[in-house]
Scaffold this active site. Structure first.
Site, PDB file in Angstrom:
ATOM      1  N   ARG A 110      97.085  28.350  74.265  1.00 25.90           N
ATOM      2  CA  ARG A 110      97.214  29.307  75.358  1.00 25.90           C
ATOM      3  C   ARG A 110      97.905  28.645  76.516  1.00 25.90           C
ATOM      4  NH1 ARG A 110      92.494  32.480  77.548  1.00 25.90           N
ATOM      5  NH2 ARG A 110      91.984  33.825  75.832  1.00 25.90           N
ATOM      6  N   SER A 179      92.126  19.405  72.994  1.00 26.34           N
ATOM      7  CA  SER A 179      90.781  19.367  72.404  1.00 26.34           C
ATOM      8  C   SER A 179      90.700  18.543  71.136  1.00 26.34           C
ATOM      9  CB  SER A 179      90.317  20.787  72.153  1.00 26.34           C
ATOM     10  OG  SER A 179      90.480  21.511  73.336  1.00 26.34           O
ATOM     11  N   ASP A 232      88.361  20.436  75.907  1.00 23.71           N
ATOM     12  CA  ASP A 232      87.931  21.827  76.140  1.00 23.71           C
ATOM     13  C   ASP A 232      86.475  21.924  76.620  1.00 23.71           C
ATOM     14  OD1 ASP A 232      87.091  21.036  73.622  1.00 23.71           O
ATOM     15  OD2 ASP A 232      87.671  22.869  72.582  1.00 23.71           O
TER      16      ASP A 232
END
Ligand code: BGC
Length: 513
Positions: A110, A179, A232
């Site tokens: 994203r 992440s 994350d």
């Protein structure tokens, strides 16, 4: 031949046929009964191997605490990496300006932008775009991966419109949520230790991922500085803290799994720098690589591990996260087919395909309340191409899903209790801390409310998993203590969290101070 002889011959043939047919049916019934018994044995054995009675969960909690201490003492002291995040201040609400984030951690990534307006106006505007990463890029070259990301970022920046504005003199800055296990060397640098979750690009391991991203942004003409590199979990914690000061822990249960929490800086022996003014630091545990002799591991888990891109690694993650639950179920179904002719004489070919059964399908099966288990019929047909099944078979399949989800959820619950225990928030007595150094913390903070920010598709979209997890936490710490713990869904907090951390580590802010 006379008439009588013909009649006798026909009668004999008919009797023989009847006898053969009867023998066939008896045999078939016997075979079916034997297969069914064998199938039940396989499931019972699997259930036994996966069981997580309270006593076992307690041992896992204690192991987790011991490993946390070992990982904090020295790098390499434990399988738990206990990575220093260099985040010693969490968002306060004063953050102001336009900040970007890039969130890379699974098959999608994203890009987002957030306009922050300080204490008064808070988050004024936000926009994001989600892009899926082509599978070949996940296992291709380092440059291809970062160029792919930077190109998407460039097109997103180009679409910046009304409602977003830089403060005078401000440069665009970005929080990079990456992440995967990274050895962080500062708030905006860190080298990749290894890939997880199906990524496998050997060249990136050992490289500073921020340098790689800056290089690719340069090639794509994106004028932006990476102000913060965050996991994350850390982003989720930061996003949660922006809303509520009681957030102390963040857990991701999605494709992969991990947790981070706020640790006292003086309880981190491996921290070499001056103690931060806040007195604390966020630790990214990388709990996916936790392992313990008490983990209820079966031969199915061993086979999954051996066939994975990272054998002998991420053992906890392989038992609790969304990437693997579906494949554990598939492997058990395969065993039923191969060893108990569960789906008839032949093993359906699609049962052999790794990862064909996804965790959302497992969740759908598990949630099926229709009398004839329609969802199970659907999944069998759509995923495996299996057209016929009995209700009894479908119940067995549901049972397998239940065993796998319950084990994963209860283990994740034990992990959370391990963290709460380490920071003295499990509501236990002092003795509960096992004679470790958090005694005073436990004594003073025992009754404070603690919020655990939870994110990830598995947690969000799998109600039974969530129930099992919550139940295990209550079982472990008791009803009364559990009233002070809130497991709060913090949806997509990691992206916003990364923009907030970029804001608090902005070079522009530093210049102003
Ligand atoms: C990674 C972690 C990450 C987690 C959740 C794991 O595979 O190692 O860094 O936080 O997945 O996305």
């Amino acid at each position: 031949m006379g008439k009588a002889a013909v009649t006798i011959t026909i009668a004999c043939a008919a009797a023989t046929c009847a006898a053969v047919a009867a023998a066939f049916f008896v045999n078939r019934r016997l075979r079916q009964r034997t297969s069914w018994k064998r199938a039940q044995c396989i499931v019972d054995e699997f259930r036994g191997g996966c069981s997580t009675p309270l006593s076992r969960l307690r041992q896992i909690v204690d192991n987790m605490v011991v490993e946390m201490h070992a990982g904090l003492a020295i790098d390499g002291g434990s399988k738990l990496k206990m990575v220093l995040s260099y985040v010693d201040n969490l968002p306060t609400g004063n953050e102001e300006g336009l900040f970007y984030a890039l969130d890379l951690g699974g098959t999608n990534f994203r890009v987002l932008r957030v306009q922050m307006g300080g204490k008064e106006k808070r988050i004024m505007n936000q926009e994001y775009k989600e892009v899926s990463i082509p599978p070949k890029v996940m296992v291709g070259s380092n440059e291809d991966l970062f160029d792919f990301i930077a190109t998407e970022l460039a097109s997103f920046v180009a679409s910046e419109g009304e409602g977003f504005f830089l403060l005078p003199g401000q440069q665009r800055e970005l929080g990079f949520t990456f992440s995967f296990p990274v050895k962080q060397t500062s708030i905006n640098s860190g080298t990749l230790m290894k890939w997880t979750k199906g990524f496998a690009i050997a060249e990136t391991v050992g490289k500073d991922v921020v340098e790689e991203l800056q290089g690719a942004m340069h090639r794509s003409n994106v004028d932006m500085r990476v102000a913060a590199l965050v996991n994350d979990t850390v982003g989720t914690l930061a996003g949660g803290r922006y809303e509520d000061d009681d957030v102390m822990v963040a857990v991701i249960l999605g494709t992969g799994s991990n947790a981070c929490y706020v640790e006292r800086a003086d309880a981190i022996p491996k921290w070499r720098g001056p103690l931060p003014a806040s007195g604390s630091m966020v630790i990214n545990m990388e709990w996916g690589s936790f392992t313990s002799a008490h983990l209820p591991k079966t031969e199915v888990d061993d086979a999954l591990d051996a066939d994975s891109v990272n054998p002998c690694d991420q053992i906890f993650e392989k038992m609790i996260s969304g990437m693997y639950l579906g494949d554990i179920v598939r492997r058990v179904l395969w065993k039923l087919a191969a060893e108990a002719a569960f789906f008839g004489g032949k093993v359906p070919s699609r049962l052999e395909v790794p990862f064909i059964l996804r965790t959302p399908d497992v969740s759908a099966i598990h949630a099926d309340q229709s009398p004839d288990l329609k969802e199970v019929i659907r999944v069998l047909r759509v995923v495996f191409g299996i057209q016929s099944s009995t209700l009894q078979m479908r119940k067995v399949i549901m049972d397998v899903c239940d065993i796998v989800a319950e084990r994963g959820a209860r283990l994740a619950g034990a992990g959370i209790v391990g963290i709460l225990k380490k920071i003295g928030r499990d509501g236990g007595s002092l003795a509960n801390n096992g004679g470790l150094e958090n005694h005073s913390y436990a004594a003073t903070e025992e009754r404070k409310k603690t919020v655990v920010a939870m994110d990830g598709g598995l947690y969000e979209h799998y109600p039974k998993f969530r129930e099992y997890l919550k139940q295990s936490v209550v079982e472990l710490i008791g009803k009364e203590a559990a009233e002070h713990i809130e497991l709060r869904l913090s949806k997509d907090g990691s992206g916003i969290g990364a923009t907030l951390l970029a804001a608090s580590h902005s070079s522009f802010v530093a210049e102003q101070e």
